[in-house]
Design a protein around this motif. Structure first.
Motif, PDB file in Angstrom:
ATOM      1  N   MET A  91       1.104  -1.498   0.082  1.00 52.10           N
ATOM      2  CA  MET A  91      -0.142  -0.297   0.181  1.00 52.10           C
ATOM      3  C   MET A  91       1.378   1.127   0.036  1.00 52.10           C
ATOM      4  O   MET A  91       0.076   2.620  -0.761  1.00 52.10           O
ATOM      5  CB  MET A  91      -1.168   0.722   1.163  1.00 52.10           C
ATOM      6  N   GLU A  92       2.041   1.358   0.580  1.00 50.60           N
ATOM      7  CA  GLU A  92       2.945   2.183   0.528  1.00 50.60           C
ATOM      8  C   GLU A  92       3.338   2.544  -1.018  1.00 50.60           C
ATOM      9  O   GLU A  92       3.325   4.166  -1.219  1.00 50.60           O
ATOM     10  CB  GLU A  92       4.309   2.228   1.671  1.00 50.60           C
ATOM     11  N   ALA A  93       3.478   1.466  -2.232  1.00 60.01           N
ATOM     12  CA  ALA A  93       4.046   2.041  -3.134  1.00 60.01           C
ATOM     13  C   ALA A  93       2.490   2.739  -3.979  1.00 60.01           C
ATOM     14  O   ALA A  93       2.921   3.433  -4.712  1.00 60.01           O
ATOM     15  CB  ALA A  93       4.758   0.861  -3.526  1.00 60.01           C
ATOM     16  N   LEU A  94       1.500   1.544  -3.439  1.00 56.81           N
ATOM     17  CA  LEU A  94       0.530   2.612  -4.332  1.00 56.81           C
ATOM     18  C   LEU A  94       0.058   4.040  -3.980  1.00 56.81           C
ATOM     19  O   LEU A  94      -0.072   5.180  -4.840  1.00 56.81           O
ATOM     20  CB  LEU A  94      -0.700   1.779  -3.867  1.00 56.81           C
ATOM     21  N   LEU A  95       0.417   3.779  -2.093  1.00 52.62           N
ATOM     22  CA  LEU A  95       0.289   5.807  -2.314  1.00 52.62           C
ATOM     23  C   LEU A  95       1.362   6.309  -3.030  1.00 52.62           C
ATOM     24  O   LEU A  95       0.665   7.830  -3.662  1.00 52.62           O
ATOM     25  CB  LEU A  95       0.648   6.101  -0.465  1.00 52.62           C
ATOM     26  N   LYS A  96       2.431   6.213  -3.109  1.00 54.81           N
ATOM     27  CA  LYS A  96       3.161   6.776  -3.438  1.00 54.81           C
ATOM     28  C   LYS A  96       2.569   7.301  -5.325  1.00 54.81           C
ATOM     29  O   LYS A  96       3.886   8.183  -5.923  1.00 54.81           O
ATOM     30  CB  LYS A  96       4.646   7.033  -3.487  1.00 54.81           C
ATOM     31  N   VAL A  97       2.123   6.277  -5.967  1.00 55.21           N
ATOM     32  CA  VAL A  97       2.052   6.483  -7.037  1.00 55.21           C
ATOM     33  C   VAL A  97       0.737   7.341  -7.266  1.00 55.21           C
ATOM     34  O   VAL A  97      -0.087   8.396  -8.184  1.00 55.21           O
ATOM     35  CB  VAL A  97       1.189   4.978  -7.721  1.00 55.21           C
ATOM     36  N   TYR A  99       0.360   9.490  -5.348  1.00 52.49           N
ATOM     37  CA  TYR A  99       0.741  10.650  -5.032  1.00 52.49           C
ATOM     38  C   TYR A  99       1.518  12.074  -6.124  1.00 52.49           C
ATOM     39  O   TYR A  99       1.383  12.301  -7.107  1.00 52.49           O
ATOM     40  CB  TYR A  99       1.474  10.827  -4.077  1.00 52.49           C
ATOM     41  N   GLU A 100       2.189  10.618  -7.301  1.00 54.69           N
ATOM     42  CA  GLU A 100       2.406  11.092  -8.660  1.00 54.69           C
ATOM     43  C   GLU A 100       1.302  11.411  -9.289  1.00 54.69           C
ATOM     44  O   GLU A 100       1.624  12.676 -10.156  1.00 54.69           O
ATOM     45  CB  GLU A 100       3.774   9.442  -9.247  1.00 54.69           C
ATOM     46  N   LEU A 101       0.489  10.745  -9.468  1.00 53.25           N
ATOM     47  CA  LEU A 101      -1.021  11.015 -10.019  1.00 53.25           C
ATOM     48  C   LEU A 101      -1.228  12.538  -9.758  1.00 53.25           C
ATOM     49  O   LEU A 101      -1.773  13.335 -10.681  1.00 53.25           O
ATOM     50  CB  LEU A 101      -2.364  10.130 -10.078  1.00 53.25           C
ATOM     51  N   TYR A 102      -0.786  12.449  -8.121  1.00 48.95           N
ATOM     52  CA  TYR A 102      -2.172  13.934  -8.044  1.00 48.95           C
ATOM     53  C   TYR A 102      -1.194  15.347  -8.304  1.00 48.95           C
ATOM     54  O   TYR A 102      -1.324  16.680  -9.370  1.00 48.95           O
ATOM     55  CB  TYR A 102      -1.632  13.923  -6.652  1.00 48.95           C
ATOM     56  N   THR A 103       0.862  14.211  -8.514  1.00 46.06           N
ATOM     57  CA  THR A 103       1.537  16.146  -9.019  1.00 46.06           C
ATOM     58  C   THR A 103       0.727  16.030 -10.358  1.00 46.06           C
ATOM     59  O   THR A 103       1.157  17.138 -10.992  1.00 46.06           O
ATOM     60  CB  THR A 103       2.516  16.254  -9.102  1.00 46.06           C
ATOM     61  N   ARG A 119     -11.209  18.546  -8.179  1.00 50.80           N
ATOM     62  CA  ARG A 119     -12.169  17.998  -9.159  1.00 50.80           C
ATOM     63  C   ARG A 119     -11.619  17.009 -10.796  1.00 50.80           C
ATOM     64  O   ARG A 119     -11.533  18.692 -11.755  1.00 50.80           O
ATOM     65  CB  ARG A 119     -13.887  19.165 -10.154  1.00 50.80           C
ATOM     66  N   CYS A 120     -10.129  16.553 -11.405  1.00 49.69           N
ATOM     67  CA  CYS A 120      -9.672  16.867 -12.851  1.00 49.69           C
ATOM     68  C   CYS A 120     -10.534  15.544 -12.978  1.00 49.69           C
ATOM     69  O   CYS A 120     -10.031  14.464 -12.937  1.00 49.69           O
ATOM     70  CB  CYS A 120      -8.755  16.568 -12.329  1.00 49.69           C
ATOM     71  N   GLU A 121     -11.174  15.437 -14.302  1.00 45.19           N
ATOM     72  CA  GLU A 121     -10.886  14.106 -15.232  1.00 45.19           C
ATOM     73  C   GLU A 121      -9.982  13.059 -15.447  1.00 45.19           C
ATOM     74  O   GLU A 121     -10.038  12.098 -14.831  1.00 45.19           O
ATOM     75  CB  GLU A 121     -12.139  14.345 -16.462  1.00 45.19           C
ATOM     76  N   LEU A 122      -9.035  13.839 -15.700  1.00 41.72           N
ATOM     77  CA  LEU A 122      -7.588  13.314 -16.536  1.00 41.72           C
ATOM     78  C   LEU A 122      -6.891  12.326 -15.388  1.00 41.72           C
ATOM     79  O   LEU A 122      -6.661  10.602 -14.743  1.00 41.72           O
ATOM     80  CB  LEU A 122      -6.583  14.158 -16.204  1.00 41.72           C
ATOM     81  N   PHE A 123      -7.849  13.194 -13.079  1.00 46.19           N
ATOM     82  CA  PHE A 123      -6.699  11.886 -12.172  1.00 46.19           C
ATOM     83  C   PHE A 123      -7.927  11.469 -11.926  1.00 46.19           C
ATOM     84  O   PHE A 123      -6.970  10.538 -11.351  1.00 46.19           O
ATOM     85  CB  PHE A 123      -6.736  13.540 -11.201  1.00 46.19           C
ATOM     86  N   ASP A 124      -8.561  11.362 -12.089  1.00 46.11           N
ATOM     87  CA  ASP A 124      -9.825  10.575 -11.841  1.00 46.11           C
ATOM     88  C   ASP A 124     -10.249   9.302 -12.922  1.00 46.11           C
ATOM     89  O   ASP A 124      -9.890   8.180 -12.185  1.00 46.11           O
ATOM     90  CB  ASP A 124     -11.335  10.956 -11.981  1.00 46.11           C
ATOM     91  N   LEU A 125     -10.042   9.733 -14.375  1.00 41.55           N
ATOM     92  CA  LEU A 125      -9.457   8.303 -15.198  1.00 41.55           C
ATOM     93  C   LEU A 125      -7.957   7.380 -14.455  1.00 41.55           C
ATOM     94  O   LEU A 125      -8.194   6.451 -14.933  1.00 41.55           O
ATOM     95  CB  LEU A 125      -9.084   8.590 -16.344  1.00 41.55           C
ATOM     96  N   ASN A 126      -7.342   8.073 -14.927  1.00 43.82           N
ATOM     97  CA  ASN A 126      -5.546   7.140 -14.120  1.00 43.82           C
ATOM     98  C   ASN A 126      -5.148   6.856 -12.615  1.00 43.82           C
ATOM     99  O   ASN A 126      -4.886   5.467 -12.764  1.00 43.82           O
ATOM    100  CB  ASN A 126      -4.529   8.440 -14.242  1.00 43.82           C
ATOM    101  N   LEU A 127      -6.516   7.436 -12.085  1.00 42.74           N
ATOM    102  CA  LEU A 127      -6.955   7.006 -10.459  1.00 42.74           C
ATOM    103  C   LEU A 127      -7.914   5.504 -10.885  1.00 42.74           C
ATOM    104  O   LEU A 127      -6.859   4.534 -10.359  1.00 42.74           O
ATOM    105  CB  LEU A 127      -6.992   7.525  -9.594  1.00 42.74           C
ATOM    106  N   VAL A 130      -5.078   3.066 -12.908  1.00 41.46           N
ATOM    107  CA  VAL A 130      -4.235   2.173 -11.318  1.00 41.46           C
ATOM    108  C   VAL A 130      -3.953   0.862 -10.397  1.00 41.46           C
ATOM    109  O   VAL A 130      -4.330   0.312  -9.854  1.00 41.46           O
ATOM    110  CB  VAL A 130      -3.416   3.864 -10.625  1.00 41.46           C
ATOM    111  N   ILE A 131      -6.016   1.356  -9.194  1.00 42.93           N
ATOM    112  CA  ILE A 131      -6.639   0.981  -8.336  1.00 42.93           C
ATOM    113  C   ILE A 131      -6.668  -0.360  -9.643  1.00 42.93           C
ATOM    114  O   ILE A 131      -6.816  -2.146  -8.873  1.00 42.93           O
ATOM    115  CB  ILE A 131      -7.213   1.420  -7.972  1.00 42.93           C
ATOM    116  N   GLN A 132      -7.372  -0.063 -10.380  1.00 43.52           N
ATOM    117  CA  GLN A 132      -7.943  -1.407 -11.002  1.00 43.52           C
ATOM    118  C   GLN A 132      -6.826  -2.733 -10.988  1.00 43.52           C
ATOM    119  O   GLN A 132      -6.598  -4.074 -11.180  1.00 43.52           O
ATOM    120  CB  GLN A 132      -8.574  -1.125 -12.891  1.00 43.52           C
TER     121      GLN A 132
END
Length: 141
Positions: A91-97, A99-103, A119-127, A130-132
């Motif tokens: 989960m630590e690695a996932l949180l860092k990923v 964070y990278e999406l956030y930046t 409220r950012c569509e690209l962030f939601d899509l990429n997130l 990653v979760i999937q």
């Protein structure tokens, strides 16, 4: 059953700027998610001050019988935390990923105002991707 129950992002003032539920059994309403984010921010800050070691970064893992809560704090004070099944690994690695999406997709968005809800569509899509991928990787283990 989902390994990740929910994701929270809290700004440096303790305000909830992002919340995503990934199918946990007990869904929270908006007020409960705001309360939990505020409570976690306060507990994290208190743990930093009460720690007997210097340079303590606060609580990074909270383990309970029914869930684990993993937290990552960026240098800016923004906190990312995931509520997941007990014993979920990496989960630590996932949180860092995350964070990278956030930046990449939130902070570099010229229309995003700091400390405001995300409220950012690209962030939601990429997130979601990653979760999937994380869920598929967990099922393969």
């Amino acid at each position: 059953m989902a390994a990740i129950y929910s994701l929270f992002i809290i700004n440096k003032s303790g305000g909830l700027i992002f919340y995503k539920d990934y199918g946990s059994a007990g869904r929270m309403d908006t007020n409960d998610s705001l309360r939990l984010a505020s409570l976690w921010h306060s507990m994290h800050a208190i743990s930093q001050q009460l720690s007997p070691t210097t340079g303590c970064a606060g609580i990074e893992l909270l383990q309970a019988h029914t869930f684990d809560l993993h937290c990552f704090q960026a240098l800016t004070g923004t906190k990312f935390f995931v509520v997941c099944e007990p014993g979920t690994l990496h989960m630590e690695a996932l949180l860092k990923v995350i964070y990278e999406l956030y930046t990449d997709y939130v902070l570099k968005n010229p229309f995003y105002e700091m400390e405001m809800p995300i409220r950012c569509e690209l962030f939601d899509l990429n997130l979601s991707q990653v979760i999937q991928k994380d869920r598929v990787a967990l099922l393969g283990r």
